[in-house]
Design a protein around this motif. Structure first.
Motif, mmCIF file in Angstrom:
data_model
loop_
_atom_site.group_PDB
_atom_site.id
_atom_site.type_symbol
_atom_site.label_atom_id
_atom_site.label_comp_id
_atom_site.label_asym_id
_atom_site.label_seq_id
_atom_site.Cartn_x
_atom_site.Cartn_y
_atom_site.Cartn_z
ATOM 1 N N ASP A 238 0.813 -1.216 0.000
ATOM 2 C CA ASP A 238 0.000 0.000 0.000
ATOM 3 C C ASP A 238 0.844 1.262 0.000
ATOM 4 N N PHE A 239 2.118 1.138 0.358
ATOM 5 C CA PHE A 239 3.001 2.297 0.400
ATOM 6 C C PHE A 239 3.851 2.415 -0.875
ATOM 7 N N PRO A 286 5.855 1.733 8.752
ATOM 8 C CA PRO A 286 4.774 1.405 7.817
ATOM 9 C C PRO A 286 4.209 0.005 7.985
ATOM 10 N N LYS A 360 -5.254 9.172 -0.023
ATOM 11 C CA LYS A 360 -4.199 8.159 0.107
ATOM 12 C C LYS A 360 -3.480 8.278 1.463
ATOM 13 N N LEU A 364 -3.545 5.628 4.834
ATOM 14 C CA LEU A 364 -2.344 5.032 5.420
ATOM 15 C C LEU A 364 -2.105 5.507 6.854
ATOM 16 N N HIS A 367 -3.432 3.710 10.406
ATOM 17 C CA HIS A 367 -2.772 2.641 11.173
ATOM 18 C C HIS A 367 -2.223 3.166 12.500
#
Length: 419
Positions: A238-239, A286, A360, A364, A367
């Motif tokens: 996803d990163f 991440p 986006k 992210l 989390h």
């Protein structure tokens, strides 16, 4: 009344052969002792073999006239030779009293297959084993006496009463850890814990402080900051649009008791929570683990000032990037790239690329918010924190994040990959 004495005559018997004993070193023979009893070997093959073993004679052939006389019942000895049968021996008549004293017990039956008595070596082995057991018992007794003569933990290791007396511990260490975890996760008051564990309130306070310092020292001794190479190796898919992201940061606030000082009230009051709070900075990698935990500051401090005081900027290099929320205006505080949602500025409507970038980053950044929420499930942080624990709240705050199960599992995974 008189008894008439009579003379007894023994006739010498003439034979063509004489019987001899087959046992080695035995000289018994029927040639010179006609009243001696001799016995032949049995006809049973197995029993005969046992007889041959017991007499201990090599290269020996059994014949019709081979008879042994040494047995277990006669102590393997030859009786003294009797007088000649031709010599007249006068035997006194037994009286009535002598007949009563006579032992009429029959002799034991012959056991021709009996096993000889144990050899001297077997007896010596048994005595040696008995001596070894006595030596072991004496050595153990000596060690116990040495422990009693010294004052140390080894002497009282097996006595819970003495340990509690000399260390003032009312609970076992595992129970103290359980009490601390209940205080952190359930948020029970000290008086409630004292009643549950049947100890004094001051003891509960001491246990909480001791375990807070111990876990903070133990878990804090491990560096939780992860190198850039390891972060990139575990970077999620996803990163892919933010491949150089090193850490995702966000702030969290804990409600605390309102201080009596007006100056402290103004410093700790948070306009966001409308309450006096303590504010801290959390950073995660991440792939999930917590990599940075700051100290707690007054609730009125801004996100930018908190980031500057925390010291996180010193860990970031030019090849890294940090992902933050809109409130973190830290572009001039770091020398690395900053991923932050764009502002509307003077435009009446945000452009489409800025909307997509905001979505986006928000997708992210969620989390780190989940990690914060998971730690805040501890009821101690969910309620108003009393000022009585303000001296150890930083350590409790750090231990809560370092003790997170998901964080520890991620650390172990990275460590195994590295080693």
């Amino acid at each position: 009344m008189s008894l008439k004495k009579t003379r007894v005559f023994f006739l010498k018997q003439e034979r063509q052969y004489h019987e001899h004993c087959c046992v080695p070193m035995c000289t018994s023979s029927s040639k010179f002792n006609g009243v001696l009893s001799f016995h032949g070997f049995p006809r049973d093959v197995q029993l005969r073999k046992r007889w041959l073993v017991n007499i201990r004679r090599d290269k020996f052939t059994v014949t019709a006239h081979t008879v042994p006389v040494l047995f277990q019942w006669n102590d393997y000895s030859i009786p003294s030779p009797r007088l000649s049968v031709w010599d007249r021996v006068s035997t006194p008549e037994p009286s009535a009293g002598d007949e009563q004293l006579m032992d009429c017990t029959p002799a034991a039956d012959h056991d021709y297959s009996s096993v000889p008595e144990p050899a001297f070596l077997d007896t010596a082995v048994d005595k040696h084993m008995q001596l070894e057991e006595k030596i072991d018992a004496l050595m153990k007794e000596i060690q116990e006496l040495k422990l009693l003569s010294t004052f140390g933990i080894e002497r009282f290791a097996q006595s819970d009463v003495n340990i509690r007396f000399y260390t003032r511990q009312s609970l076992q260490p595992i129970d103290e850890l359980f009490l601390f975890l209940m205080y952190l996760s359930v948020g029970l008051k000290e008086q409630d814990l004292a009643n549950r564990f049947n100890i004094h309130t001051s003891t509960v306070s001491r246990i909480i402080t001791s375990w807070t310092n111990y876990l903070y020292t133990l878990l804090g001794s491990v560096s939780i900051w992860i190198d850039a190479e390891i972060v990139k190796a575990h970077l999620p898919d996803d990163f892919k649009d933010f491949p150089d992201t090193q850490v995702i940061v966000d702030c969290t606030e804990l409600k605390c008791q309102t201080p009596s000082s007006p100056l402290l009230q103004s410093e700790m009051f948070s306009t966001y929570k409308s309450h006096c709070t303590m504010k801290g900075l959390i950073g995660i990698a991440p792939h999930g683990p917590v990599t940075f935990v700051s100290s707690l500051y007054e609730g009125s401090v801004s996100d930018k000032e908190l980031f500057r005081r925390s010291g996180l900027a010193d860990l970031l290099t030019e090849d890294m990037a940090v992902m933050v929320d809109k409130g973190f205006l830290i572009t001039d505080c770091v020398k690395c790239k900053v991923y932050c949602p764009p502002f509307l500025k003077k435009s009446s409507q945000m452009p489409a690329p800025s909307v997509l970038l905001t979505q986006k980053i928000a997708r992210l950044r969620v989390h780190v918010e989940r990690v914060i929420q998971r730690v805040k499930e501890n009821k101690l942080f969910d309620s108003v924190i009393p000022l009585s624990i303000a001296g150890s709240i930083n350590e409790i705050f750090a231990v809560a994040y370092l003790n997170d199960i998901t964080t520890l599992s991620c650390y172990l995974k990275v460590w195994n990959t590295k080693h």
